[in-house]
Design a protein around this motif. Structure first.
Motif, PDB file in Angstrom:
ATOM      1  N   ILE A   1       5.113  13.397 -12.436  1.00  0.00           N
ATOM      2  CA  ILE A   1       5.584  13.268 -13.816  1.00  0.00           C
ATOM      3  C   ILE A   1       4.529  13.769 -14.801  1.00  0.00           C
ATOM      4  O   ILE A   1       4.836  14.536 -15.715  1.00  0.00           O
ATOM      5  N   MET A   2       3.286  13.341 -14.610  1.00  0.00           N
ATOM      6  CA  MET A   2       2.237  13.651 -15.589  1.00  0.00           C
ATOM      7  C   MET A   2       1.631  15.045 -15.396  1.00  0.00           C
ATOM      8  O   MET A   2       1.467  15.785 -16.363  1.00  0.00           O
ATOM      9  N   MET A   3       1.276  15.407 -14.181  1.00  0.00           N
ATOM     10  CA  MET A   3       0.579  16.672 -13.936  1.00  0.00           C
ATOM     11  C   MET A   3       1.538  17.847 -13.738  1.00  0.00           C
ATOM     12  O   MET A   3       1.330  18.922 -14.280  1.00  0.00           O
ATOM     13  N   ASP A   4       2.567  17.618 -12.927  1.00  0.00           N
ATOM     14  CA  ASP A   4       3.519  18.693 -12.645  1.00  0.00           C
ATOM     15  C   ASP A   4       4.570  18.826 -13.738  1.00  0.00           C
ATOM     16  O   ASP A   4       5.313  19.800 -13.765  1.00  0.00           O
ATOM     17  N   LYS A   5       4.646  17.799 -14.607  1.00  0.00           N
ATOM     18  CA  LYS A   5       5.566  17.807 -15.749  1.00  0.00           C
ATOM     19  C   LYS A   5       7.015  18.085 -15.340  1.00  0.00           C
ATOM     20  O   LYS A   5       7.702  18.881 -15.972  1.00  0.00           O
ATOM     21  N   VAL A   6       7.465  17.420 -14.271  1.00  0.00           N
ATOM     22  CA  VAL A   6       8.820  17.645 -13.779  1.00  0.00           C
ATOM     23  C   VAL A   6       9.892  17.274 -14.805  1.00  0.00           C
ATOM     24  O   VAL A   6      11.019  17.765 -14.722  1.00  0.00           O
ATOM     25  N   PHE A   7       9.543  16.417 -15.768  1.00  0.00           N
ATOM     26  CA  PHE A   7      10.473  16.057 -16.842  1.00  0.00           C
ATOM     27  C   PHE A   7      10.033  16.644 -18.184  1.00  0.00           C
ATOM     28  O   PHE A   7      10.535  16.260 -19.224  1.00  0.00           O
ATOM     29  N   GLY A   8       9.084  17.557 -18.153  1.00  0.00           N
ATOM     30  CA  GLY A   8       8.555  18.130 -19.382  1.00  0.00           C
ATOM     31  C   GLY A   8       7.275  17.428 -19.821  1.00  0.00           C
ATOM     32  O   GLY A   8       6.682  16.656 -19.075  1.00  0.00           O
ATOM     33  N   GLU A   9       6.852  17.718 -21.025  1.00  0.00           N
ATOM     34  CA  GLU A   9       5.623  17.136 -21.572  1.00  0.00           C
ATOM     35  C   GLU A   9       5.773  15.623 -21.719  1.00  0.00           C
ATOM     36  O   GLU A   9       6.819  15.133 -22.143  1.00  0.00           O
ATOM     37  N   VAL A  10       4.721  14.889 -21.367  1.00  0.00           N
ATOM     38  CA  VAL A  10       4.760  13.432 -21.409  1.00  0.00           C
ATOM     39  C   VAL A  10       3.691  12.931 -22.375  1.00  0.00           C
ATOM     40  O   VAL A  10       2.524  13.304 -22.267  1.00  0.00           O
ATOM     41  N   SER A  11       4.096  12.084 -23.316  1.00  0.00           N
ATOM     42  CA  SER A  11       3.125  11.535 -24.267  1.00  0.00           C
ATOM     43  C   SER A  11       2.573  10.203 -23.786  1.00  0.00           C
ATOM     44  O   SER A  11       1.461   9.828 -24.134  1.00  0.00           O
ATOM     45  N   SER A  12       3.338   9.472 -22.995  1.00  0.00           N
ATOM     46  CA  SER A  12       2.852   8.200 -22.448  1.00  0.00           C
ATOM     47  C   SER A  12       3.694   7.821 -21.228  1.00  0.00           C
ATOM     48  O   SER A  12       4.828   8.270 -21.084  1.00  0.00           O
TER      49      SER A  12
ATOM     50  N   ARG B   1       0.826  -1.221   0.000  1.00  0.00           N
ATOM     51  CA  ARG B   1       0.000   0.000   0.000  1.00  0.00           C
ATOM     52  C   ARG B   1       0.852   1.260   0.000  1.00  0.00           C
ATOM     53  O   ARG B   1       0.563   2.224  -0.706  1.00  0.00           O
ATOM     54  N   VAL B   2       1.922   1.250   0.787  1.00  0.00           N
ATOM     55  CA  VAL B   2       2.799   2.425   0.845  1.00  0.00           C
ATOM     56  C   VAL B   2       3.519   2.615  -0.485  1.00  0.00           C
ATOM     57  O   VAL B   2       3.597   3.732  -1.008  1.00  0.00           O
ATOM     58  N   LEU B   3       4.018   1.530  -1.059  1.00  0.00           N
ATOM     59  CA  LEU B   3       4.684   1.632  -2.359  1.00  0.00           C
ATOM     60  C   LEU B   3       3.721   2.149  -3.427  1.00  0.00           C
ATOM     61  O   LEU B   3       4.075   3.023  -4.215  1.00  0.00           O
ATOM     62  N   LYS B   4       2.498   1.636  -3.451  1.00  0.00           N
ATOM     63  CA  LYS B   4       1.506   2.106  -4.431  1.00  0.00           C
ATOM     64  C   LYS B   4       1.202   3.584  -4.240  1.00  0.00           C
ATOM     65  O   LYS B   4       1.051   4.325  -5.213  1.00  0.00           O
ATOM     66  N   ALA B   5       1.102   4.033  -3.006  1.00  0.00           N
ATOM     67  CA  ALA B   5       0.840   5.454  -2.741  1.00  0.00           C
ATOM     68  C   ALA B   5       1.999   6.314  -3.238  1.00  0.00           C
ATOM     69  O   ALA B   5       1.783   7.349  -3.875  1.00  0.00           O
ATOM     70  N   LYS B   6       3.222   5.877  -2.978  1.00  0.00           N
ATOM     71  CA  LYS B   6       4.387   6.638  -3.428  1.00  0.00           C
ATOM     72  C   LYS B   6       4.499   6.621  -4.949  1.00  0.00           C
ATOM     73  O   LYS B   6       4.856   7.628  -5.564  1.00  0.00           O
ATOM     74  N   LEU B   7       4.167   5.501  -5.577  1.00  0.00           N
ATOM     75  CA  LEU B   7       4.173   5.411  -7.031  1.00  0.00           C
ATOM     76  C   LEU B   7       3.128   6.352  -7.629  1.00  0.00           C
ATOM     77  O   LEU B   7       3.384   7.033  -8.616  1.00  0.00           O
ATOM     78  N   SER B   8       1.973   6.412  -7.013  1.00  0.00           N
ATOM     79  CA  SER B   8       0.917   7.313  -7.481  1.00  0.00           C
ATOM     80  C   SER B   8       1.358   8.772  -7.400  1.00  0.00           C
ATOM     81  O   SER B   8       1.126   9.564  -8.326  1.00  0.00           O
TER      82      SER B   8
ATOM     83  N   LEU C   1       4.457   9.833  -7.462  1.00  0.00           N
ATOM     84  CA  LEU C   1       5.494  10.004  -8.485  1.00  0.00           C
ATOM     85  C   LEU C   1       4.871  10.177  -9.868  1.00  0.00           C
ATOM     86  O   LEU C   1       5.268  11.051 -10.632  1.00  0.00           O
ATOM     87  N   GLN C   2       3.863   9.366 -10.179  1.00  0.00           N
ATOM     88  CA  GLN C   2       3.194   9.483 -11.480  1.00  0.00           C
ATOM     89  C   GLN C   2       2.513  10.849 -11.622  1.00  0.00           C
ATOM     90  O   GLN C   2       2.560  11.455 -12.694  1.00  0.00           O
ATOM     91  N   ASP C   3       1.887  11.322 -10.569  1.00  0.00           N
ATOM     92  CA  ASP C   3       1.268  12.658 -10.604  1.00  0.00           C
ATOM     93  C   ASP C   3       2.311  13.734 -10.856  1.00  0.00           C
ATOM     94  O   ASP C   3       2.080  14.664 -11.628  1.00  0.00           O
TER      95      ASP C   3
END
Length: 83
Positions: free
Chosen positions: A65-76, A52-59, A61-63
């Motif tokens: 990457i995708m929403m905050d665009k910490v690595f820039g625009e993401v296509s997938s 559960r903790v790993l899934k929360a941290k992964l979620s 991280l994904q946010d």
């Protein structure tokens, strides 16, 4: 396993070669895990909690990457969890 290989190839055809690859590993000393353990209990005996903790941290991280665009625009984005 063959199915995963075909899916990966289809992703490369659709979106191009990946730009980033990284690994996240669960850590038994994360405070979110230690806070939930009973006295004397060890994280290795609570795979449900570690998961559960790993899934929360992964979620989170994904946010980032995708929403905050910490690595820039993401296509997938693709992730795989292994136990």
């Amino acid at each position: 396993m063959h199915h995963c290989y075909l899916d990966s190839m289809m992703l490369v055809q659709e979106y191009g070669c990946p730009d980033l690859f990284f690994t996240i590993t669960s850590y038994s000393n994360w405070h979110e895990i230690k806070e939930c353990l009973a006295p004397g209990e060890e994280a290795q005996n609570r795979p449900d909690l570690v998961d559960r903790v790993l899934k929360a941290k992964l979620s989170i991280l994904q946010d980032r990457i995708m929403m905050d665009k910490v690595f820039g625009e993401v296509s997938s984005l693709v992730h795989i969890v292994e136990f």
